[in-house]
Enzyme design. Structure first.
Site, PDB file in Angstrom:
ATOM      1  CD  GLN A 156      -2.859  -0.976   2.452  1.00 13.59           C
ATOM      2  OE1 GLN A 156      -2.879  -1.906   3.238  1.00 13.59           O
ATOM      3  NE2 GLN A 156      -3.589   0.122   2.628  1.00 13.59           N
ATOM      4  CB  SER A 210       3.065  -4.678   3.623  1.00 16.72           C
ATOM      5  OG  SER A 210       1.855  -4.667   4.339  1.00 16.72           O
ATOM      6  CG  LEU A 211      -1.233  -5.923  -0.798  1.00 22.72           C
ATOM      7  CD1 LEU A 211      -2.349  -6.853  -0.396  1.00 22.72           C
ATOM      8  CD2 LEU A 211      -1.761  -4.665  -1.449  1.00 22.72           C
ATOM      9  NE  ARG A 222      -2.541  -8.489   4.438  1.00 27.70           N
ATOM     10  CZ  ARG A 222      -1.855  -7.357   4.346  1.00 27.70           C
ATOM     11  NH1 ARG A 222      -2.354  -6.327   3.679  1.00 27.70           N
ATOM     12  NH2 ARG A 222      -0.678  -7.244   4.932  1.00 27.70           N
ATOM     13  CG  HIS A 261       2.875  -4.241   9.039  1.00 30.04           C
ATOM     14  ND1 HIS A 261       2.763  -5.562   8.673  1.00 30.04           N
ATOM     15  CD2 HIS A 261       2.688  -3.516   7.902  1.00 30.04           C
ATOM     16  CE1 HIS A 261       2.536  -5.631   7.375  1.00 30.04           C
ATOM     17  NE2 HIS A 261       2.472  -4.415   6.883  1.00 30.04           N
ATOM     18  CD  GLN A 278       2.079  -9.460   5.429  1.00 31.37           C
ATOM     19  OE1 GLN A 278       0.858  -9.298   5.459  1.00 31.37           O
ATOM     20  NE2 GLN A 278       2.772  -9.527   4.320  1.00 31.37           N
TER      21      GLN A 278
END
Length: 323
Positions: free
Chosen positions: A10, A90-91, A115, A199, A248
């Site tokens: 993102q 991340s994503l 998510r 996170h 994660q």
């Protein structure tokens, strides 16, 4: 040349992304596949916005996943080879797993929509925040968070590059930590336009909900080496990967360690596959050795440059300043 492909998360999205590839059948069909899953026209949203809707976590995550997969498919159709390894920020880890054959594309679109939703719902709107701290080492950022917490939650969550760490938590605590970071000598402390404290430990409820979704999502062993940014280690067991994706969203992104783990595999080229060039900038800061080339692909010209670079180190040298 041995190379790795990395996928952004993102923050790299923008209205009009991939517009130069609007007539490419592979790109448009990838967005059309995703639109069937989502129930709305994702290509139209990516091209026309509004930005506020595209930036909503629930929409932003599918948009970034689909853009990365579309560019990967285009790379392969143009003759791009398979990399030595894949990773994602991340994503971007889920995008990497799709391209490595570990999860079906349509299932991944549904997964990242869920998510994004559970992350958005985990913290009341307006109460979470994220900020980038520039110019402090990791221990000083940790100290700024300790000072700013005052009983609330603020944590270092993205170890992106030397002296570039993102913090996240409750808004007031993040603001106090930003002030503490400035007092400790940070060059900049910049609030990010993200209301979800990704996170951080505030995402544990979201992680619990995601775990249920992951249990009903089919995974296979990745066809390519997949290095997770949770621990900078390769993983191939589907059950292990489910556990990583659960952890994660409530644990830090260790991007510096991940890039170094990739480079340790004798990688000569790091190729960012997705909108923007955020990871390419970070990668160049993490590993400054002249023998490592860092490029990004997002349109026809950059794909051609990357194809040349992956086949010819001299071409990589010429392409690098413009990537």
């Amino acid at each position: 040349m041995s190379f790795a492909v990395v996928f952004p998360g993102q923050g790299s999205q923008s209205v009009g992304m991939l517009s130069s590839l609007a007539t490419d059948e592979r790109v448009r069909s990838t967005f059309a596949q995703a639109s069937e899953v989502l129930g709305y026209d994702l290509w139209s949203l990516a091209q026309n916005g509004p930005a506020e809707r595209l930036d909503a976590t629930e929409n932003q995550q599918p948009a970034m996943l689909v853009a990365g997969v579309a560019l990967w498919r285009l790379w392969r159709r143009r003759g791009g080879g398979e990399p030595e390894a894949v990773a994602g920020h991340s994503l971007g880890e889920i995008t990497a797993l799709v391209c490595a054959g570990a999860i079906d594309f349509a299932a991944a679109v549904d997964l990242v929509r869920f998510r994004g939703r559970v992350m958005q719902e985990a913290v009341p709107s307006g109460t979470g925040a994220m900020a980038a701290i520039l110019g402090l080492d990791d221990s000083a950022v940790a100290e700024a968070c300790r000072i700013g917490a005052e009983g609330a939650i603020v944590e270092a969550v993205n170890f992106n590059a030397p002296s570039q760490v993102v913090i996240a938590g409750e808004r007031a605590a993040v603001e106090r930590a930003m002030e503490a970071a400035r007092r400790l000598g940070a060059k900049r402390a910049v609030a990010l336009p993200i209301t979800v404290p990704a996170h951080s430990s505030l995402m544990r409820a979201a992680a619990d909900r995601l775990a249920e979704k992951l249990r009903s999502t089919a995974f296979a062993a990745p066809r390519l080496t997949y290095v997770s940014a949770v621990d900078a280690q390769p993983h191939s067991d589907p059950a292990d990967i489910r556990g990583l994706l659960e952890r994660q969203i409530a644990s830090p992104v260790r991007w510096q360690d991940t890039v170094r783990a990739l480079v340790a595999r004798s990688i000569g080229l790091l190729l960012e596959c997705g909108p923007g060039k955020v990871l390419t900038g970070l990668n160049r800061r993490i590993e400054r050795r002249p023998s490592l080339q860092c490029l990004a692909i997002g349109d026809e010209a950059s794909i051609e440059a990357a194809l040349a670079a992956s086949q010819n180190p001299a071409a990589a040298d010429a392409a690098s300043p413009h990537a």
